[in-house]
Write a protein that holds these residues in place. Sequence first.
Motif, PDB file in Angstrom:
ATOM      1  N   LEU A  71      66.424  48.406  -7.279  1.00 30.14           N
ATOM      2  CA  LEU A  71      65.375  48.990  -8.085  1.00 30.14           C
ATOM      3  C   LEU A  71      65.642  48.642  -9.543  1.00 30.14           C
ATOM      4  CD1 LEU A  71      62.861  50.785  -7.764  1.00 30.14           C
ATOM      5  CD2 LEU A  71      64.343  52.750  -8.242  1.00 30.14           C
ATOM      6  N   ASP A  72      64.636  48.095 -10.216  1.00 29.28           N
ATOM      7  CA  ASP A  72      64.731  47.784 -11.656  1.00 29.28           C
ATOM      8  C   ASP A  72      63.847  48.741 -12.418  1.00 29.28           C
ATOM      9  OD1 ASP A  72      66.367  45.587 -11.155  1.00 29.28           O
ATOM     10  OD2 ASP A  72      64.685  44.191 -11.134  1.00 29.28           O
ATOM     11  N   THR A 128      50.790  43.192  -8.084  1.00 32.41           N
ATOM     12  CA  THR A 128      51.997  43.997  -7.882  1.00 32.41           C
ATOM     13  C   THR A 128      53.168  43.247  -7.261  1.00 32.41           C
ATOM     14  OG1 THR A 128      51.178  44.739  -5.731  1.00 32.41           O
ATOM     15  CG2 THR A 128      50.678  46.140  -7.644  1.00 32.41           C
ATOM     16  N   ILE A 129      52.984  42.006  -6.853  1.00 34.85           N
ATOM     17  CA  ILE A 129      54.047  41.252  -6.185  1.00 34.85           C
ATOM     18  C   ILE A 129      54.315  39.955  -6.946  1.00 34.85           C
ATOM     19  CG2 ILE A 129      54.776  40.095  -4.066  1.00 34.85           C
ATOM     20  CD1 ILE A 129      52.884  41.960  -2.534  1.00 34.85           C
ATOM     21  N   SER A 130      55.596  39.674  -7.185  1.00 37.11           N
ATOM     22  CA  SER A 130      56.007  38.433  -7.834  1.00 37.11           C
ATOM     23  C   SER A 130      57.128  37.796  -7.040  1.00 37.11           C
ATOM     24  CB  SER A 130      56.516  38.708  -9.253  1.00 37.11           C
ATOM     25  OG  SER A 130      55.503  39.224 -10.069  1.00 37.11           O
ATOM     26  N   GLY A 148      55.335  51.204  -9.649  1.00 36.75           N
ATOM     27  CA  GLY A 148      54.873  52.080 -10.713  1.00 36.75           C
ATOM     28  C   GLY A 148      54.820  51.271 -11.991  1.00 36.75           C
ATOM     29  N   SER A 149      54.412  51.906 -13.059  1.00 38.15           N
ATOM     30  CA  SER A 149      54.293  51.163 -14.313  1.00 38.15           C
ATOM     31  C   SER A 149      55.657  50.819 -14.912  1.00 38.15           C
ATOM     32  CB  SER A 149      53.468  51.965 -15.318  1.00 38.15           C
ATOM     33  OG  SER A 149      54.134  53.180 -15.619  1.00 38.15           O
ATOM     34  N   GLN A 150      56.710  51.532 -14.522  1.00 38.44           N
ATOM     35  CA  GLN A 150      58.031  51.304 -15.102  1.00 38.44           C
ATOM     36  C   GLN A 150      59.109  50.937 -14.090  1.00 38.44           C
ATOM     37  OE1 GLN A 150      58.673  51.405 -18.477  1.00 38.44           O
ATOM     38  NE2 GLN A 150      56.464  51.606 -18.673  1.00 38.44           N
ATOM     39  N   TYR A 174      64.957  46.337 -19.185  1.00 41.27           N
ATOM     40  CA  TYR A 174      65.102  47.100 -17.950  1.00 41.27           C
ATOM     41  C   TYR A 174      66.574  47.173 -17.553  1.00 41.27           C
ATOM     42  CZ  TYR A 174      65.213  42.377 -15.933  1.00 41.27           C
ATOM     43  OH  TYR A 174      65.528  41.067 -15.653  1.00 41.27           O
ATOM     44  N   ILE A 175      66.866  48.155 -16.733  1.00 39.62           N
ATOM     45  CA  ILE A 175      68.166  48.261 -16.087  1.00 39.62           C
ATOM     46  C   ILE A 175      67.905  48.395 -14.592  1.00 39.62           C
ATOM     47  CG2 ILE A 175      69.401  49.206 -18.070  1.00 39.62           C
ATOM     48  CD1 ILE A 175      69.110  51.975 -16.842  1.00 39.62           C
ATOM     49  N   GLY A 176      68.893  48.019 -13.785  1.00 36.37           N
ATOM     50  CA  GLY A 176      68.673  48.081 -12.354  1.00 36.37           C
ATOM     51  C   GLY A 176      69.964  48.137 -11.576  1.00 36.37           C
ATOM     52  N   VAL A 177      69.810  48.440 -10.303  1.00 38.97           N
ATOM     53  CA  VAL A 177      70.935  48.471  -9.379  1.00 38.97           C
ATOM     54  C   VAL A 177      70.459  47.875  -8.051  1.00 38.97           C
ATOM     55  CG1 VAL A 177      70.431  50.847  -8.617  1.00 38.97           C
ATOM     56  CG2 VAL A 177      72.740  49.916  -8.351  1.00 38.97           C
TER      57      VAL A 177
END
Length: 184
Positions: free
Chosen positions: A183-184, A111-113, A157-159, A25-28
């Motif tokens: 967002l990742d 959906t939550i970690s 979402g799934s991604q 994954y990539i994120g900001v």
Amino acid sequence: MKKILTLLATIAFLVTFTTSHAAGYIGVSFGSTSPDEDGFDDSDGYKLTAGYNANENVSIEASFTNLGEFDADDDLIAVLEFFSGIPIDGASVEVDGIEFAVVGHAPLSDTISIFGRAGIFMWDAEYKIDTVSFGSDSETDDGSDVFFGAGLSFDVGSQAALRVEFTQYDAADGDIDFIGAGLD
């Protein structure tokens, strides 16, 4: 320069690896940063991250992190002027760097970690001062220190996942707190 090349090589590897493997994954992230040292105003920071999910509970990440520029407040300027005997227009510290982290995830629902992160932050700091009579001057410093953080991740979402986090960095002779969302 060596730190930038190390980060670019790591991100290039992770991006190449993540495009061929669904676990990458990539994120900001953007947020507020606050130095624990008295005399400096809060700032804004951001992180650009590339990561790999080793399994559902452990990830590794590499990030470029900009913790912002912290301006000295009026009280600190007055102290600097008193001890130097020179009228000062302003002073600040700017901190950024590269971080490598191990992230542990624990699902709370589908959906939550919750997550915890720890790693090393290779930071650069620039100390700037503007005087009335002598113009501007700056000095730089760098180092490598550990950091710790925790937060929540919400699958959107799934991604994609929304991340809210708190991370405390040890850099530039003090602690700097980052509270942000991304967002990742």
